[in-house]
Design a protein around this motif. Structure first.
Motif, mmCIF file in Angstrom:
data_model
loop_
_atom_site.group_PDB
_atom_site.id
_atom_site.type_symbol
_atom_site.label_atom_id
_atom_site.label_comp_id
_atom_site.label_asym_id
_atom_site.label_seq_id
_atom_site.Cartn_x
_atom_site.Cartn_y
_atom_site.Cartn_z
ATOM 1 N N ALA A 90 0.827 -1.208 0.000
ATOM 2 C CA ALA A 90 0.000 0.000 0.000
ATOM 3 C C ALA A 90 0.865 1.264 0.000
ATOM 4 O O ALA A 90 0.560 2.240 -0.708
ATOM 5 C CB ALA A 90 -0.931 -0.013 1.212
ATOM 6 N N LEU A 91 1.958 1.243 0.762
ATOM 7 C CA LEU A 91 2.850 2.407 0.794
ATOM 8 C C LEU A 91 3.490 2.654 -0.565
ATOM 9 O O LEU A 91 3.600 3.808 -1.010
ATOM 10 C CB LEU A 91 3.933 2.201 1.857
ATOM 11 C CG LEU A 91 3.490 2.357 3.310
ATOM 12 C CD1 LEU A 91 4.625 1.957 4.249
ATOM 13 C CD2 LEU A 91 3.061 3.794 3.586
ATOM 14 N N SER A 92 3.925 1.585 -1.248
ATOM 15 C CA SER A 92 4.575 1.763 -2.542
ATOM 16 C C SER A 92 3.600 2.328 -3.575
ATOM 17 O O SER A 92 3.969 3.195 -4.380
ATOM 18 C CB SER A 92 5.155 0.432 -3.036
ATOM 19 O OG SER A 92 4.128 -0.513 -3.290
ATOM 20 N N ILE A 93 2.346 1.867 -3.542
ATOM 21 C CA ILE A 93 1.357 2.396 -4.479
ATOM 22 C C ILE A 93 1.033 3.850 -4.146
ATOM 23 O O ILE A 93 0.934 4.705 -5.039
ATOM 24 C CB ILE A 93 0.078 1.526 -4.446
ATOM 25 C CG1 ILE A 93 0.388 0.124 -4.974
ATOM 26 C CG2 ILE A 93 -1.034 2.170 -5.273
ATOM 27 C CD1 ILE A 93 -0.760 -0.848 -4.852
ATOM 28 N N GLY A 94 0.903 4.156 -2.846
ATOM 29 C CA GLY A 94 0.650 5.531 -2.439
ATOM 30 C C GLY A 94 1.784 6.464 -2.839
ATOM 31 O O GLY A 94 1.539 7.581 -3.327
ATOM 32 N N LEU A 95 3.018 6.008 -2.662
ATOM 33 C CA LEU A 95 4.169 6.830 -3.040
ATOM 34 C C LEU A 95 4.241 7.017 -4.545
ATOM 35 O O LEU A 95 4.690 8.065 -5.028
ATOM 36 C CB LEU A 95 5.456 6.177 -2.522
ATOM 37 C CG LEU A 95 5.685 6.271 -1.013
ATOM 38 C CD1 LEU A 95 6.877 5.406 -0.592
ATOM 39 C CD2 LEU A 95 5.903 7.726 -0.586
ATOM 40 N N TYR A 96 3.805 6.016 -5.305
ATOM 41 C CA TYR A 96 3.781 6.185 -6.769
ATOM 42 C C TYR A 96 2.824 7.306 -7.165
ATOM 43 O O TYR A 96 3.165 8.165 -7.995
ATOM 44 C CB TYR A 96 3.378 4.883 -7.455
ATOM 45 C CG TYR A 96 3.014 5.117 -8.902
ATOM 46 C CD1 TYR A 96 3.999 5.386 -9.855
ATOM 47 C CD2 TYR A 96 1.681 5.108 -9.311
ATOM 48 C CE1 TYR A 96 3.666 5.633 -11.176
ATOM 49 C CE2 TYR A 96 1.342 5.343 -10.628
ATOM 50 C CZ TYR A 96 2.327 5.608 -11.561
ATOM 51 O OH TYR A 96 2.001 5.861 -12.870
ATOM 52 N N PHE A 97 1.624 7.313 -6.595
ATOM 53 C CA PHE A 97 0.664 8.367 -6.937
ATOM 54 C C PHE A 97 1.154 9.732 -6.468
ATOM 55 O O PHE A 97 0.806 10.760 -7.053
ATOM 56 C CB PHE A 97 -0.703 8.051 -6.328
ATOM 57 C CG PHE A 97 -1.454 6.994 -7.078
ATOM 58 C CD1 PHE A 97 -1.924 7.228 -8.362
ATOM 59 C CD2 PHE A 97 -1.675 5.749 -6.506
ATOM 60 C CE1 PHE A 97 -2.616 6.254 -9.061
ATOM 61 C CE2 PHE A 97 -2.362 4.769 -7.198
ATOM 62 C CZ PHE A 97 -2.834 5.023 -8.483
ATOM 63 N N TYR A 98 1.982 9.739 -5.422
ATOM 64 C CA TYR A 98 2.516 11.010 -4.929
ATOM 65 C C TYR A 98 3.663 11.512 -5.796
ATOM 66 O O TYR A 98 3.749 12.710 -6.104
ATOM 67 C CB TYR A 98 2.980 10.837 -3.489
ATOM 68 C CG TYR A 98 3.638 12.063 -2.904
ATOM 69 C CD1 TYR A 98 2.879 13.155 -2.492
ATOM 70 C CD2 TYR A 98 5.030 12.135 -2.771
ATOM 71 C CE1 TYR A 98 3.481 14.280 -1.959
ATOM 72 C CE2 TYR A 98 5.633 13.256 -2.253
ATOM 73 C CZ TYR A 98 4.864 14.330 -1.845
ATOM 74 O OH TYR A 98 5.465 15.443 -1.330
ATOM 75 N N SER A 99 4.567 10.587 -6.202
ATOM 76 C CA SER A 99 5.781 11.008 -6.907
ATOM 77 C C SER A 99 5.764 10.719 -8.401
ATOM 78 O O SER A 99 6.521 11.339 -9.156
ATOM 79 C CB SER A 99 7.000 10.308 -6.285
ATOM 80 O OG SER A 99 6.930 8.908 -6.522
ATOM 81 N N GLY A 100 4.951 9.760 -8.834
ATOM 82 C CA GLY A 100 4.952 9.392 -10.255
ATOM 83 C C GLY A 100 6.158 8.576 -10.668
ATOM 84 O O GLY A 100 6.410 8.414 -11.873
#
Length: 213
Positions: A90-100
């Motif tokens: 969940a953290l990795s997916i959240g960070l992807y949406f935050y940073s691209g």
């Protein structure tokens, strides 16, 4: 697996991920069977265990109560493990949406496949899909986990400009792993899985060397 019957002779029982969960003699994520009752008198029991799989078996004989106690302890540990794995996903997916950052997507794909592979290997996928034999799915997830792990690390290490020749070797390894998946699905399951395991072992050493180039 054949314990002796109370009246003499042999009885045979089978349990494996090649059997659907509903058809197994002992309803547990672990493979096992229940010995027949022998009454109060002492009885000698001969046990012969045979496998057609590629993994080593650890065979243990315990009272039924102890077996369920072990299952409970294992369930607590597994719940903590999968809780951490899902949190990391969940953290990795959240960070992807935050940073691209697309590397995070590669990590998420690799992490998810590894988590599903361990769940299948531990027997939980069989419990979730009691109508299906899961040995083929376990093999595919195991090989797929190796492929995505290699691709994720190649994408990550590419940012540090490693030697081009080393990158090409890594890409070739990923292609061979993909070939092992096709072999596993369409030709020979045992050979495809064995080839993938060999490559996965070598890839860890290779990626460590690639990190220093």
């Amino acid at each position: 697996m054949a314990p002796t019957m109370p009246h003499g002779g042999w009885s045979e029982t089978r349990s494996a991920d090649r059997l659907a969960f509903r058809d197994r003699p002992w309803k547990s994520p672990l493979l096992g069977f229940v010995m027949p009752e022998s009454g109060t008198a002492a009885q000698t029991v001969y046990l012969r265990v045979q496998t057609s799989g590629t993994s080593a078996m650890l065979v243990d004989l315990v009272p039924e109560g102890e077996a369920y106690a072990r299952l409970f302890r294992m369930g607590v540990i597994q719940a903590l493990f999968y809780g951490l794995m899902i949190t990391a996903l969940a953290l990795s997916i959240g960070l992807y949406f935050y940073s691209g950052d697309t590397v995070l997507l590669w990590f998420a794909a690799s992490h998810l496949t590894y988590t599903l592979m361990t769940a299948s290997f531990s027997g939980y996928v069989s419990v979730a899909l009691p109508m299906l034999a899961t040995h083929g799915l376990t093999s595919v997830l195991t090989i797929g986990s190796g492929i995505l792990n290699t691709l994720f690390h190649l994408q990550l290490l590419r940012r540090f400009a490693p030697a081009r020749g080393m990158l090409l070797i890594g890409q070739a390894m990923a292609m061979i792993q993909i070939a092992s998946l096709l072999i596993n699905v369409f030709y020979d399951e045992t050979f495809g899985l064995g080839l993938s395991m060999l490559l996965s072992t070598f890839s860890m050493l290779f990626l460590a060397a690639l990190a220093f180039t």
